[in-house]
Scaffold this active site. Structure first.
Site, PDB file in Angstrom:
ATOM      1  N   HIS A 130       0.856  -1.182   0.000  1.00 13.47           N
ATOM      2  CA  HIS A 130       0.000   0.000   0.000  1.00 13.47           C
ATOM      3  C   HIS A 130       0.888   1.226   0.000  1.00 13.47           C
ATOM      4  O   HIS A 130       1.983   1.218   0.560  1.00 13.47           O
ATOM      5  CB  HIS A 130      -0.925  -0.006   1.226  1.00 13.47           C
ATOM      6  CG  HIS A 130      -2.034   0.986   1.152  1.00 13.47           C
ATOM      7  ND1 HIS A 130      -1.873   2.297   1.514  1.00 13.47           N
ATOM      8  CD2 HIS A 130      -3.327   0.851   0.739  1.00 13.47           C
ATOM      9  CE1 HIS A 130      -3.022   2.940   1.338  1.00 13.47           C
ATOM     10  NE2 HIS A 130      -3.909   2.084   0.864  1.00 13.47           N
ATOM     11  N   ASP A 175      -8.076  -4.527  -0.683  1.00 10.24           N
ATOM     12  CA  ASP A 175      -8.536  -5.040  -1.975  1.00 10.24           C
ATOM     13  C   ASP A 175      -8.391  -6.559  -2.090  1.00 10.24           C
ATOM     14  O   ASP A 175      -9.044  -7.180  -2.928  1.00 10.24           O
ATOM     15  CB  ASP A 175      -7.730  -4.390  -3.113  1.00 10.24           C
ATOM     16  CG  ASP A 175      -7.916  -2.889  -3.164  1.00 10.24           C
ATOM     17  OD1 ASP A 175      -9.072  -2.443  -3.141  1.00 10.24           O
ATOM     18  OD2 ASP A 175      -6.909  -2.170  -3.218  1.00 10.24           O
TER      19      ASP A 175
END
Length: 438
Positions: free
Chosen positions: A314, A372
């Site tokens: 991320h 996700d």
């Protein structure tokens, strides 16, 4: 510049340029990184900062969301994401983000009524759907239809930002859900299912998505609760790419609908909201290739191989994404409830996560699963098709976009977003007439 420190009482940093010192006031946060105010940098030194991707630049002061990527902390208006996801429905968190406070029961009831009142689309907009090709991506339809709302509801042009729950905000929150469901129905060639005043927010969405004239859809309360939780997980995430776009577009004075339409387009990208769709594609490719997870991990570690693990790492989190922990457990709970004892893609995802987290390469690079990684599997189990995954992200992120647009709109320090650049093109050169050019 010593007087600046005396005047404001703030601590300063000293920058030396050409042998001359310049004092820059330090910005003190409630929590998180301190900042250096460089508002006078160019006017006093002739210099600008160079920060590709703005990874080290605070573009605003914000009281909405706090994120600590090193320690895996995410808070909205001071409340931990874990508490909100466990105890709230999505509309409560939407109100929290937009107004700054959690509603009581009566306030939540009135907001639900207001949402249902504004859930219908102008019948003139229905014709727009008819003219899209059958294979149109729902995100393209969503962005275009949201910006079109300003033509059918021109009162938004008069919105001054003082009443965050006025018709403009509730119109957008409720109608975007209807647009999303209609775009799905368009893609499969089924008739639209209109919203019902008898249903709550997530119930309405599920019914509009899956009900049809020949098959009544029975709303599963566990599926509804899962959808509420996943929308909460996506409700806001500080100054991410799409939120920055919403603020940037809004800084020109444009209306909320146009700003959000731009945010939807930004979210569509595979490095942002489109990542959940990319995760499913990756898991399907692994399944179809017959490769072992060990082979896949070796590919991901090979710098010369273009393959990359989607859903890992991320831009901000350098530890386990707190939303991913919630999404992982919620995914497993839903599959158990639905009687799905073994989902091939979930099995691959679980083994992939276990293998990667045991590997020094991933630990050293702080590549942990993000939100996700599990959302796509969950939406797939709910019957939501892959091309709708990013739309689901947009529905969740909408209250965050609205909150940031309102905050930007009411910020006395807000200016038109107009970054500088480091020019690396041609130096001045003489113009050559066309007949003399070789």
């Amino acid at each position: 510049m010593k007087n600046e420190q005396e005047r404001t009482g703030a601590e300063t940093a000293e920058l030396h340029v050409g042998g001359k010192p310049m004092r820059l006031v330090l910005e003190e946060p409630t929590a998180g990184d301190r900042g250096i105010n460089i508002g006078r940098l160019r006017s006093e030194t002739g210099l600008v900062t160079y920060d590709p991707g703005l990874a080290n630049t605070a573009s605003c002061r914000s009281a909405i969301t706090y994120l600590d990527g090193e320690n895996g902390v995410l808070m909205h208006r001071g409340y931990a994401i874990e508490d909100l996801a466990a105890n709230c429905v999505f509309l409560e968190v939407a109100l929290l983000l937009i107004t700054g406070t959690l509603p009581n029961r009566e306030e939540r009831k009135q907001f639900t009524l207001l949402m249902n009142k504004n859930s219908m689309l102008h019948e003139g907009m229905i014709q727009f759907f008819d003219n899209y090709p059958e294979n149109s991506h729902p995100m393209a339809i969503l962005s275009a239809m949201v910006v079109s709302l300003s033509s059918f509801y021109p009162e938004i042009a008069r919105f001054n930002g003082d009443l965050p729950l006025d018709e403009t905000v509730t119109n957008l929150l409720s109608k975007m859900r209807t647009i999303a469901a209609f775009s799905y129905k368009k893609s499969i060639g089924e008739p639209f299912v209109y919203p019902s005043h008898k249903l709550y927010y997530c119930e309405n969405f599920l019914n509009m998505m899956f009900s049809s004239p020949v098959a009544d859809y029975q709303i599963d309360p566990v599926v509804e609760a899962t959808l509420n939780k996943f929308l909460i997980l996506h409700a806001d995430h500080e100054q991410n790419a799409s939120t920055t776009v919403v603020r940037g577009v809004g800084s020109s004075g444009t209306n909320l609908y146009a700003s959000v339409a731009a945010g939807i387009s930004s979210l569509w990208g595979p490095l942002h909201g489109g990542a959940n769709q990319a995760v499913i594609g990756m898991l399907e490719d692994i399944r179809d290739s017959g490769k072992s997870i060990a082979q896949v991990v070796l590919q991901a570690k090979d710098r010369s191989n273009p393959f990359r693990l989607m859903g890992f790492g991320h831009r901000v989190y350098k530890t386990y994404d707190p939303r991913a922990r919630i999404a992982k457990q919620t995914c497993r709970d839903l599959l158990t409830h639905l009687g799905i004892s073994s989902d091939p893609l979930l099995d691959i995802a679980m083994e992939l996560e276990e293998t990667a987290l045991a590997d020094d390469y991933f630990r050293e690079k702080k590549l942990y699963p993000n939100v996700d990684f599990y959302t796509g599997i969950t939406y797939r189990a709910m019957g939501i098709p892959t091309n709708m995954f990013t739309v689901m992200f947009a529905l969740g992120r909408l209250p965050g976009w609205i909150a940031h647009w309102l905050e930007m709109h009411n910020d006395p320090e807000q200016k038109l977003v107009r970054p500088r650049q480091i020019y690396v093109g041609q130096k001045p050169r003489p113009f050559v007439p066309i007949d003399e050019r070789s």
